[in-house]
Design a protein around this motif. Structure first.
Motif, PDB file in Angstrom:
ATOM      1  N   ARG A  75      23.655  36.620  39.442  1.00  0.00           N
ATOM      2  CA  ARG A  75      24.737  37.583  39.617  1.00  0.00           C
ATOM      3  C   ARG A  75      25.744  37.472  38.465  1.00  0.00           C
ATOM      4  N   GLN A  76      26.065  38.596  37.913  1.00  0.00           N
ATOM      5  CA  GLN A  76      27.048  38.633  36.831  1.00  0.00           C
ATOM      6  C   GLN A  76      28.445  38.781  37.417  1.00  0.00           C
ATOM      7  N   GLU A  77      29.363  38.008  36.894  1.00  0.00           N
ATOM      8  CA  GLU A  77      30.744  38.126  37.345  1.00  0.00           C
ATOM      9  C   GLU A  77      31.669  38.025  36.141  1.00  0.00           C
ATOM     10  N   ILE A  78      32.888  38.437  36.325  1.00  0.00           N
ATOM     11  CA  ILE A  78      33.837  38.379  35.206  1.00  0.00           C
ATOM     12  C   ILE A  78      34.024  36.940  34.771  1.00  0.00           C
ATOM     13  N   ASP A  79      33.990  36.739  33.485  1.00  0.00           N
ATOM     14  CA  ASP A  79      34.187  35.409  32.915  1.00  0.00           C
ATOM     15  C   ASP A  79      35.390  35.471  31.976  1.00  0.00           C
ATOM     16  N   SER A  80      36.430  34.774  32.357  1.00  0.00           N
ATOM     17  CA  SER A  80      37.676  34.851  31.573  1.00  0.00           C
ATOM     18  C   SER A  80      37.511  34.273  30.174  1.00  0.00           C
ATOM     19  N   THR A  81      36.727  33.215  30.074  1.00  0.00           N
ATOM     20  CA  THR A  81      36.566  32.583  28.760  1.00  0.00           C
ATOM     21  C   THR A  81      35.828  33.526  27.815  1.00  0.00           C
ATOM     22  N   VAL A  82      34.769  34.143  28.327  1.00  0.00           N
ATOM     23  CA  VAL A  82      34.055  35.134  27.510  1.00  0.00           C
ATOM     24  C   VAL A  82      35.010  36.256  27.116  1.00  0.00           C
ATOM     25  N   THR A  83      35.780  36.696  28.077  1.00  0.00           N
ATOM     26  CA  THR A  83      36.691  37.825  27.835  1.00  0.00           C
ATOM     27  C   THR A  83      37.720  37.482  26.760  1.00  0.00           C
ATOM     28  N   ARG A  84      38.298  36.313  26.862  1.00  0.00           N
ATOM     29  CA  ARG A  84      39.301  35.933  25.852  1.00  0.00           C
ATOM     30  C   ARG A  84      38.658  35.802  24.480  1.00  0.00           C
ATOM     31  N   THR A  85      37.455  35.244  24.464  1.00  0.00           N
ATOM     32  CA  THR A  85      36.775  35.023  23.182  1.00  0.00           C
ATOM     33  C   THR A  85      36.431  36.346  22.497  1.00  0.00           C
ATOM     34  N   LEU A  86      35.863  37.277  23.273  1.00  0.00           N
ATOM     35  CA  LEU A  86      35.419  38.524  22.648  1.00  0.00           C
ATOM     36  C   LEU A  86      36.592  39.414  22.247  1.00  0.00           C
ATOM     37  N   ASN A  87      37.672  39.310  22.982  1.00  0.00           N
ATOM     38  CA  ASN A  87      38.818  40.162  22.660  1.00  0.00           C
ATOM     39  C   ASN A  87      39.781  39.511  21.668  1.00  0.00           C
ATOM     40  N   GLY A  88      39.794  38.195  21.643  1.00  0.00           N
ATOM     41  CA  GLY A  88      40.738  37.514  20.771  1.00  0.00           C
ATOM     42  C   GLY A  88      42.167  37.564  21.268  1.00  0.00           C
ATOM     43  N   ILE A  89      42.338  37.886  22.534  1.00  0.00           N
ATOM     44  CA  ILE A  89      43.675  37.889  23.130  1.00  0.00           C
ATOM     45  C   ILE A  89      43.583  37.266  24.523  1.00  0.00           C
ATOM     46  N   ALA A  90      44.707  36.813  25.031  1.00  0.00           N
ATOM     47  CA  ALA A  90      44.696  36.098  26.309  1.00  0.00           C
ATOM     48  C   ALA A  90      44.328  37.024  27.463  1.00  0.00           C
ATOM     49  N   ASN A  91      44.804  38.243  27.421  1.00  0.00           N
ATOM     50  CA  ASN A  91      44.503  39.203  28.474  1.00  0.00           C
ATOM     51  C   ASN A  91      44.156  40.544  27.835  1.00  0.00           C
ATOM     52  N   GLY A  95      42.908  49.856  25.360  1.00  0.00           N
ATOM     53  CA  GLY A  95      42.584  50.129  23.970  1.00  0.00           C
ATOM     54  C   GLY A  95      41.344  49.382  23.534  1.00  0.00           C
ATOM     55  N   LEU A  96      41.308  49.063  22.250  1.00  0.00           N
ATOM     56  CA  LEU A  96      40.105  48.479  21.657  1.00  0.00           C
ATOM     57  C   LEU A  96      39.702  47.163  22.320  1.00  0.00           C
ATOM     58  N   HIS A  97      40.662  46.383  22.741  1.00  0.00           N
ATOM     59  CA  HIS A  97      40.382  45.074  23.341  1.00  0.00           C
ATOM     60  C   HIS A  97      40.702  45.108  24.826  1.00  0.00           C
ATOM     61  N   GLY A  98      40.116  46.047  25.523  1.00  0.00           N
ATOM     62  CA  GLY A  98      40.495  46.278  26.918  1.00  0.00           C
ATOM     63  C   GLY A  98      39.477  45.836  27.952  1.00  0.00           C
ATOM     64  N   LYS A  99      38.347  45.283  27.543  1.00  0.00           N
ATOM     65  CA  LYS A  99      37.277  45.035  28.522  1.00  0.00           C
ATOM     66  C   LYS A  99      37.275  43.591  29.017  1.00  0.00           C
ATOM     67  N   TYR A 100      36.946  43.452  30.287  1.00  0.00           N
ATOM     68  CA  TYR A 100      36.627  42.144  30.865  1.00  0.00           C
ATOM     69  C   TYR A 100      35.104  42.020  30.865  1.00  0.00           C
ATOM     70  N   PHE A 101      34.612  40.868  30.400  1.00  0.00           N
ATOM     71  CA  PHE A 101      33.172  40.677  30.227  1.00  0.00           C
ATOM     72  C   PHE A 101      32.615  39.659  31.216  1.00  0.00           C
ATOM     73  N   SER A 102      31.298  39.745  31.399  1.00  0.00           N
ATOM     74  CA  SER A 102      30.598  38.772  32.241  1.00  0.00           C
ATOM     75  C   SER A 102      30.164  37.591  31.385  1.00  0.00           C
ATOM     76  N   GLN A 103      29.544  36.612  32.058  1.00  0.00           N
ATOM     77  CA  GLN A 103      29.079  35.430  31.321  1.00  0.00           C
ATOM     78  C   GLN A 103      27.966  35.760  30.346  1.00  0.00           C
ATOM     79  N   THR A 104      27.314  36.920  30.504  1.00  0.00           N
ATOM     80  CA  THR A 104      26.309  37.328  29.516  1.00  0.00           C
ATOM     81  C   THR A 104      26.880  38.363  28.545  1.00  0.00           C
ATOM     82  N   LEU A 105      28.185  38.400  28.449  1.00  0.00           N
ATOM     83  CA  LEU A 105      28.885  39.213  27.444  1.00  0.00           C
ATOM     84  C   LEU A 105      28.765  40.715  27.699  1.00  0.00           C
TER      85      LEU A 105
END
Lengths: 628, 168
Positions: A75-91, A95-105
């Motif tokens: 099951r895929q679920e939101i992964d905060s660490t992936v999200t922060r890494t891919l966006n380069g921002i804490a939240n 806009g361009l950096h608006g997505k929350y990602f799963s553990q498989t990106l």
């Protein structure tokens, strides 16, 4: 589920803002509860803080197309660490950096709107352990509440859920501690997410009443699900001042044209502005500016009309320059001051007549400040925010004049012989470009020969197209904020929040020359008389040894010493100088030209880079190009 | 045969990656000031010792050079202690080439992450892209004087990538 509607928005709930579109489901989460709910790909989830200061933790799990839960492992679920890494921002932000990602990106949900800009992505949803350690065994927790509502979907319980904690006010401080305090959210604040997959979601109304997170008093959360195939604009709400309304990100008249050329836009001063352009990049834009011409959207500037019998008196008192010297058709750069000599804002005053001026600055609150002074002094002056009626482009670069000259005719019939070369540095003139009325000023923020064009938004796309077409043979390119920032640092031009704020005097910020001390009286005069004798720091330009680029906030040290003499405010690599340069604020004792100081990179200790003190503008310090 | 990958058989250049805090300074000393005008993912054509050479800027300090000769030995002659850079040939980085007329089909198949765009990809411009699950760099530039499209991908994906691109 408490209610289902298919009509656009007749909500039975009167304590929250009206629905944004067609609602397909809505849920009222009582304080201390949680709710699981399905969301179909493309639908929108609005999480509303009903009463303010209430946190709402959020989970989302991907469902397969048959809406059957996958195994726990898959099951895929939101992964905060992936999200922060891919966006380069804490939240993520709209806009361009608006997505929350799963553990498989994979994208799970995307922030479309947010009216509160403080959420948490670092901590767990509150746990029993937290309450037990605080002496509250048995206290309800978001994690336990999630376990209960997710159990029917076959999701195994966890002692602590790594959730997205909307409205939870956490912060990593300078000592690397995560601090938490009362939520910033106000009643009705919300986050609007769009599902990128079919999801099972869960939201909580946090039960925490033992600390300030929910203002000591948990309150409800409201969830609305909107139908897919609706379009909501991406926006972020910003609060400028306690007494000003929430400001939502807006497009300028030129943004639709800009969006056709780039997807790289970000929020700046409540406007969507381009960072750089596709197949071009900031360096190409920069070189177009320095060698040919560049066109940029500066509509995020705020414009205020100051009219009335005492308009002159008001600006003479509030603005740092001697307004007596700003005659009709002329403008001048300076700053608005506060009583202790700090810079409220920097900007340009345009003089139409002694009873009619325009102030162009950065802040929505500038107009209120001027109006407050007028009222306090009993002056007859009206301050009108004309920002919605006036958007502006800047055409800058050595070829800007030759591009513009054939396009303009003066509006005033008495100026039949007017041509562009009559327009001196910091002068302005109403002109026609085709049938577009434009206020044309010879001003800019790049250190180049250049012009700004103020226009009613209804003419925006037409003006953009006209200028781009006219400039194409001469290499005109659109320019984004990344290139603009590089150019303005080279030219030693200040940026609010970097070189100054309302605690910084003009003498510290490097614009002491804008203070007309001979004026009989103006706001902050007595404070500035004292400050100018020995400002705590002064602003200088630095040229660094080597190619490493410094960063805002890094420390400047005396050569060979452990103690600081100042800090970096802005830095870049200057392509035209082929040097790493910076603007710094340092103790006056170290501000003499050719003084060697050291910039502390990294932790300030591991690598020290020698830098030479020079003029504020590393490039063309005499402004010969802009004046040419 | 126009739908077949044709040029990978005739490619003669190697890919050399160069990076470091003095990457730009070294690139300027090798290729001239014009290199400083490139934005990331833009490239230029030049010659070194009479050999064609394409230089792709990947970010502020990082460059990829398509060159037939021994680029590492060449710059070793210029590399003084003032330059903090490295030069590598990645053995895991593969490349292939397609003719320009295949680019529209490739663009149709591939995707990019915002803010990158594939549409209207100009000459001397590259873009990081994805073809199904395969990451690649699509680089439009001149090879041996001819307009072409060069594709960089992991060596392990090259065979699969060639198959995908050759599918009608």
């Amino acid at each position: 589920m408490l209610a289902v509607t298919k009509e656009p928005s007749h909500s039975p709930y009167l304590d929250i803002p009206s629905p944004l579109g067609i609602v397909v489901a809505e849920y009222r989460l009582e304080p201390g509860s949680a709710q699981a709910y399905p969301v179909v790909k493309g639908q929108y989830i609005q999480i509303i803080d009903v009463a303010g200061s209430q946190c709402s933790d959020f989970l989302a799990f991907a469902e397969d197309s048959a809406n059957v839960s996958r195994s726990e492992i898959d099951r895929q679920e939101i992964d905060s660490t992936v999200t922060r890494t891919l966006n380069g921002i804490a939240n993520p932000q709209a806009g361009l950096h608006g997505k929350y990602f799963s553990q498989t990106l994979q994208p799970m949900v995307e922030v479309i709107q947010s009216t509160c800009d403080r959420h948490d992505s670092f901590l767990l949803a509150c746990t029993s352990r937290y309450y037990e350690d605080a002496g509250y065994p048995g206290h309800p927790s978001c994690s336990d509440n999630f376990n209960q509502v997710l159990a029917p979907y076959g999701i195994q319980p966890r002692p602590g859920w790594p959730a997205i904690n909307f409205f939870f006010n956490t912060h990593i401080n300078d000592t690397n501690h995560v601090t938490a305090a009362e939520s910033w959210s106000r009643p009705g604040d919300y986050v609007l997410l769009q599902a990128h997959q079919n999801l099972l979601c869960a939201s909580s109304a946090c039960p925490d009443d033992i600390d300030p997170a929910n203002g000591w008093q948990p309150t409800p959360i409201h969830i609305r699900i909107y139908a897919a195939h609706q379009t909501f604009p991406r926006l972020t709400g910003t609060r400028i001042a306690a007494d000003l309304p929430l400001r939502l990100t807006q497009e300028s008249a030129f943004t639709p044209r800009i969006r056709s050329l780039t997807d790289d836009l970000s929020e700046y001063n409540s406007f969507w502005v381009p960072s750089s352009f596709a197949h071009q990049g900031d360096l190409a834009e920069y070189w177009a500016l320095r060698e040919k011409a560049a066109l940029m959207d500066l509509s995020a500037l705020r414009k205020f009309e100051i009219t009335g019998a005492d308009a002159f008196a008001l600006l003479q008192y509030a603005f740092s320059r001697n307004v007596e010297k700003i005659t009709a058709g002329h403008c001048a750069y300076g700053c608005l001051l506060n009583p202790h000599g700090g810079i409220v804002d920097d900007g340009i005053v345009f003089c139409f007549s002694p009873t009619h001026y325009r102030y162009v600055g950065n802040c929505d609150s500038d107009g209120d400040w001027l109006a407050k002074i007028a009222q306090h002094q009993g002056w007859s002056a009206t301050v009108t925010d004309i920002s919605p009626q006036v958007h502006n482009l800047a055409l800058q670069g050595p070829a800007s004049g030759s591009i513009l000259a054939p396009l303009i005719t003066p509006i005033s019939p008495s100026l039949d012989s007017f041509s562009l070369h009559h327009l001196g540095y910091f002068q302005f003139e109403p002109v026609w470009i085709d049938d577009i009325p434009v206020l044309l000023s010879r001003t800019g923020y790049t250190g180049e020969l250049g012009y700004e064009l103020f226009v009613h938004p209804r003419y925006g796309p037409q003006l953009w197209n006209r200028l781009m077409a006219a400039g194409k043979p001469q290499g005109l390119q659109p320019l984004g904020m990344n290139a603009l920032n590089r150019a303005r640092i080279e030219a030693g031009l200040l940026a609010r929040g970097y070189e100054f704020d309302d605690l910084t005097s003009p003498y510290q910020a490097g614009i002491g020359w804008t203070v007309a001390m001979k004026k009989p009286d103006f706001i902050g005069k007595s404070a500035l008389e004292a400050i100018r004798q020995h400002p705590p720091r002064v602003t200088v330009g630095l040229v660094l040894q080597g190619n490493e680029v410094a960063a805002h906030g890094q420390c400047v040290f005396a050569q060979g010493e452990r103690w600081r003499v100042g800090h970096i405010t802005s830095a870049t690599f200057s392509p035209i100088l082929n040097k790493s340069i910076a603007i710094a604020q340092i103790a006056p004792e170290y501000a003499q030209p050719a003084t060697i100081v050291e910039v502390g990179l990294l932790d300030g200790i591991k690598r020290r880079i020698e830098a030479t003190v020079g003029p504020l503008a590393a490039f063309d310090p005499t402004k010969s190009r802009a004046r040419s | 045969m126009t739908h077949q990958i044709m040029a990978h058989q005739i490619m003669t250049h190697h890919l050399w990656d160069m990076a470091g805090v003095d990457g730009l300074a070294m690139a300027k000393s090798l290729f001239g000031e014009a290199i400083g005008h490139l934005a990331p993912f833009q490239s230029l054509e030049t010659t070194i010792q009479h050999e064609n050479c394409s230089v792709l800027r990947l970010c502020d300090y990082n460059f990829r050079i398509a060159y037939a000769g021994a680029f590492d030995r060449l710059i070793a002659q210029q590399l003084g202690p003032q330059y903090c850079i490295w030069i590598k040939q990645y053995d895991w980085l593969g490349r292939m080439q397609i003719t320009l007329d295949r680019l529209p089909a490739l663009i149709e198949q591939a995707s990019v992450r915002a803010p990158h765009r594939l549409a209207n990809l100009p000459n001397n411009q590259a873009v990081p892209a994805q073809l199904d699950d395969i990451a690649l760099v699509i680089w439009r530039h001149y090879i041996q004087g001819q307009p072409a499209v060069e594709i960089h991908a992991s060596q392990s994906h090259l065979t699969c990538l060639k198959t995908k691109i050759n599918q009608p």
